[in-house]
Design a protein around this motif. Sequence first.
Motif, short mmCIF file in Angstrom:
data_model
loop_
_atom_site.label_atom_id
_atom_site.label_comp_id
_atom_site.label_asym_id
_atom_site.label_seq_id
_atom_site.Cartn_x
_atom_site.Cartn_y
_atom_site.Cartn_z
N LEU A 1 0.84 -1.20 0.00
CA LEU A 1 0.00 0.00 0.00
C LEU A 1 0.87 1.25 0.00
CD1 LEU A 1 -2.65 1.63 0.34
CD2 LEU A 1 -2.44 1.23 2.82
N LEU A 2 0.56 2.16 -0.89
CA LEU A 2 1.16 3.50 -0.91
C LEU A 2 0.04 4.53 -0.86
CD1 LEU A 2 4.33 3.98 -1.28
CD2 LEU A 2 3.56 1.74 -2.04
N THR A 3 0.14 5.47 0.05
CA THR A 3 -0.88 6.51 0.17
C THR A 3 -0.40 7.86 -0.34
OG1 THR A 3 -0.24 6.62 2.50
CG2 THR A 3 -2.28 5.46 1.98
N SER A 4 0.75 7.87 -1.01
CA SER A 4 1.25 9.09 -1.64
C SER A 4 2.24 8.71 -2.74
CB SER A 4 1.94 10.00 -0.62
OG SER A 4 2.60 11.08 -1.27
N ALA A 5 2.19 9.45 -3.82
CA ALA A 5 3.19 9.25 -4.88
C ALA A 5 4.59 9.58 -4.38
CB ALA A 5 2.84 10.10 -6.09
N ASN A 6 4.70 10.39 -3.32
CA ASN A 6 6.01 10.67 -2.74
C ASN A 6 6.67 9.40 -2.24
OD1 ASN A 6 6.17 13.56 -2.97
ND2 ASN A 6 4.65 13.73 -1.36
N GLY A 7 5.87 8.47 -1.70
CA GLY A 7 6.41 7.21 -1.23
C GLY A 7 7.05 6.42 -2.35
N VAL A 8 6.41 6.43 -3.53
CA VAL A 8 6.96 5.73 -4.69
C VAL A 8 8.26 6.39 -5.13
CG1 VAL A 8 6.50 4.94 -7.03
CG2 VAL A 8 4.61 5.14 -5.39
N ALA A 9 8.26 7.72 -5.17
CA ALA A 9 9.42 8.45 -5.68
C ALA A 9 10.61 8.38 -4.73
CB ALA A 9 9.04 9.90 -5.92
N LEU A 10 10.36 8.29 -3.41
CA LEU A 10 11.43 8.46 -2.43
C LEU A 10 11.80 7.18 -1.69
CD1 LEU A 10 10.34 11.91 -0.96
CD2 LEU A 10 12.05 11.45 -2.71
N ALA A 11 11.11 6.08 -1.97
CA ALA A 11 11.43 4.83 -1.28
C ALA A 11 12.78 4.28 -1.70
CB ALA A 11 10.35 3.78 -1.53
N GLY A 12 13.24 4.63 -2.89
CA GLY A 12 14.55 4.19 -3.35
C GLY A 12 14.52 2.80 -3.98
N PRO A 13 15.70 2.23 -4.27
CA PRO A 13 15.77 0.95 -4.96
C PRO A 13 15.10 -0.20 -4.22
CG PRO A 13 17.91 2.05 -4.96
CD PRO A 13 17.03 2.83 -4.03
N ALA A 14 14.98 -0.11 -2.89
CA ALA A 14 14.37 -1.20 -2.12
C ALA A 14 12.91 -1.43 -2.50
CB ALA A 14 14.48 -0.91 -0.63
N LEU A 15 12.27 -0.45 -3.10
CA LEU A 15 10.88 -0.62 -3.53
C LEU A 15 10.75 -1.79 -4.51
CD1 LEU A 15 7.98 0.56 -3.42
CD2 LEU A 15 8.61 2.00 -5.37
N ASP A 16 11.81 -2.05 -5.28
CA ASP A 16 11.76 -3.12 -6.28
C ASP A 16 11.55 -4.49 -5.64
OD1 ASP A 16 12.19 -1.21 -8.20
OD2 ASP A 16 14.33 -1.65 -8.46
N HIS A 17 11.87 -4.65 -4.36
CA HIS A 17 11.70 -5.94 -3.70
C HIS A 17 10.24 -6.41 -3.71
CE1 HIS A 17 15.76 -5.43 -2.56
NE2 HIS A 17 15.61 -4.94 -1.34
#
Length: 223
Positions: free
Chosen positions: A52-68
Amino acid sequence: MRRLLILRPEPAAGRTAERARALGLDAHVHPLFAPQPMDWAPPVPEDFDALLLTSANGVALAGPALDHYRALPAYGVGATTAQALTQAGFADVTAGTGDGSAIAAQIAADGHRRVLHLAGTTVAPMEAGPLEISRIAVYSMASLPDNPALLDAAAPGSILLIHSPRAGERLSAQMPQAQRATLHIVAISPVALAACGEGWASGNAPAQPRDEEMLALARRLCE
């Protein structure tokens, strides 16, 4: 025409300004905050059955670990967040049409229970229902210094858009009581509206916490 002052952080402020100008509104951007990435330790994706993401900022700023977490069904609180997830390479993305509680209900209805929520340090209240939500802050909103340009831009009759309770608090701290009586507030929620304090020419919040509905209220004030 009344001036519309957009106080949310970039890049979201720019998107709101584009929508506003498409409606013929005189939009100006004066962010009160700026998003900043945070260090975070990504848990193993096998512990969750949805993201779950409640802001596009989370997608932009989570970094490479989001790919997991690309193999997980991903949920965005709204169309903008869902689009950011799709652009980040997620294949199974669902966009919500309301607030955090609404998307949580959708996740539960889809049969998921263990949810990883990548968010900011400040999160709006959310009804989790049967979900087990593990929330990790991947970004923060840093307060920008008080900007005299905002006070100068707030000409009598101006409309100020408030997208969070924290923004309402910051505006209340910056805007002198003597200037408020000529200014109108359109806030994303009743809670955000209350955070702005008293003394404004008018205050309104839409039935649904969406940018489009806020702009519809602003447009009616301009008629």
